[in-house]
Design a protein around this motif. Structure first.
Motif, PDB file in Angstrom:
ATOM      1  N   ARG A  31      38.752  39.529  47.064  1.00 53.40           N
ATOM      2  CA  ARG A  31      37.404  38.940  47.192  1.00 53.40           C
ATOM      3  C   ARG A  31      37.239  38.164  48.486  1.00 53.40           C
ATOM      4  NH1 ARG A  31      35.253  37.501  41.248  1.00 53.40           N
ATOM      5  NH2 ARG A  31      36.572  38.989  40.203  1.00 53.40           N
ATOM      6  N   ASP A  43      41.486  38.741  43.086  1.00 56.49           N
ATOM      7  CA  ASP A  43      41.277  37.378  43.590  1.00 56.49           C
ATOM      8  C   ASP A  43      41.502  37.311  45.096  1.00 56.49           C
ATOM      9  OD1 ASP A  43      40.589  36.379  41.103  1.00 56.49           O
ATOM     10  OD2 ASP A  43      42.656  35.867  40.598  1.00 56.49           O
ATOM     11  N   ARG A  44      42.537  37.961  45.547  1.00 56.68           N
ATOM     12  CA  ARG A  44      42.814  38.000  46.989  1.00 56.68           C
ATOM     13  C   ARG A  44      41.833  38.917  47.720  1.00 56.68           C
ATOM     14  NH1 ARG A  44      48.604  39.533  49.379  1.00 56.68           N
ATOM     15  NH2 ARG A  44      47.662  40.083  51.325  1.00 56.68           N
ATOM     16  N   TRP A 100      31.530  41.988  42.207  1.00 59.40           N
ATOM     17  CA  TRP A 100      32.804  41.917  41.502  1.00 59.40           C
ATOM     18  C   TRP A 100      32.502  41.594  40.049  1.00 59.40           C
ATOM     19  CZ3 TRP A 100      37.284  43.144  43.915  1.00 59.40           C
ATOM     20  CH2 TRP A 100      37.270  43.169  45.305  1.00 59.40           C
ATOM     21  N   ASP A 116      44.797  43.116  42.756  1.00 62.06           N
ATOM     22  CA  ASP A 116      44.742  41.720  43.161  1.00 62.06           C
ATOM     23  C   ASP A 116      43.321  41.319  43.584  1.00 62.06           C
ATOM     24  OD1 ASP A 116      45.433  39.139  43.731  1.00 62.06           O
ATOM     25  OD2 ASP A 116      46.748  39.623  45.415  1.00 62.06           O
TER      26      ASP A 116
END
Length: 141
Positions: free
Chosen positions: A41, A38-39, A85, A36
């Motif tokens: 980050r 996105d979370r 990332w 996950d």
């Protein structure tokens, strides 16, 4: 999460431990598979080497005895840990940069990306460094 693999600065995977790669490749990355992303980050990564936090020399005094890695001597670098990332090799998505000088001083780490780890912390409520927070890292493998 433990390190998955090493690569060159241009993301070419290093197979195993190669003297030429470890000592002559001027820029290296340790890659991690973070679920996950996105979370994740939104959280702050803290990188460790064999369980000891990797800190910039300016962070050592403030973190001494108060961080979640208490009792583990920090690995002190003259530069802040570089990371980013990106879509990496073999489905990895977070990398940490290694400096050539450090790799010369730690030949035992050659071929051992699993000796590196990243813990993800919620952003601090104030300007205090995350290594001084008393919270626990996100569950990692």
């Amino acid at each position: 999460m433990r390190g998955t693999l090493f690569s060159t600065h241009h993301d070419r995977v290093s197979p195993g431990c190669s003297w030429g790669y470890w000592y002559l490749q001027h820029s290296k990355k340790v890659w991690f598979k973070v679920p996950d992303p996105d979370r994740a980050r939104q959280k702050r990564p803290v990188f460790t080497y064999q369980g000891s936090p990797i800190l910039h020399v300016s962070q050592v005094g403030a973190a001494q005895g108060r961080h979640v890695y208490a009792g583990r001597p920090p690995v002190v670098w003259g530069d802040y840990v570089g990371y980013g990332w990106a879509k990496g090799p073999q489905d990895t998505n977070l990398f940490m940069e290694l400096w050539t000088r450090w790799t010369w001083l730690h030949p035992e780490a050659c071929g051992r990306p699993d000796w590196f780890r990243v813990d993800l912390f919620a952003p601090p409520a104030d300007s205090a460094d995350v290594t001084t927070q008393a919270s626990s890292p996100q569950a990692s493998s």
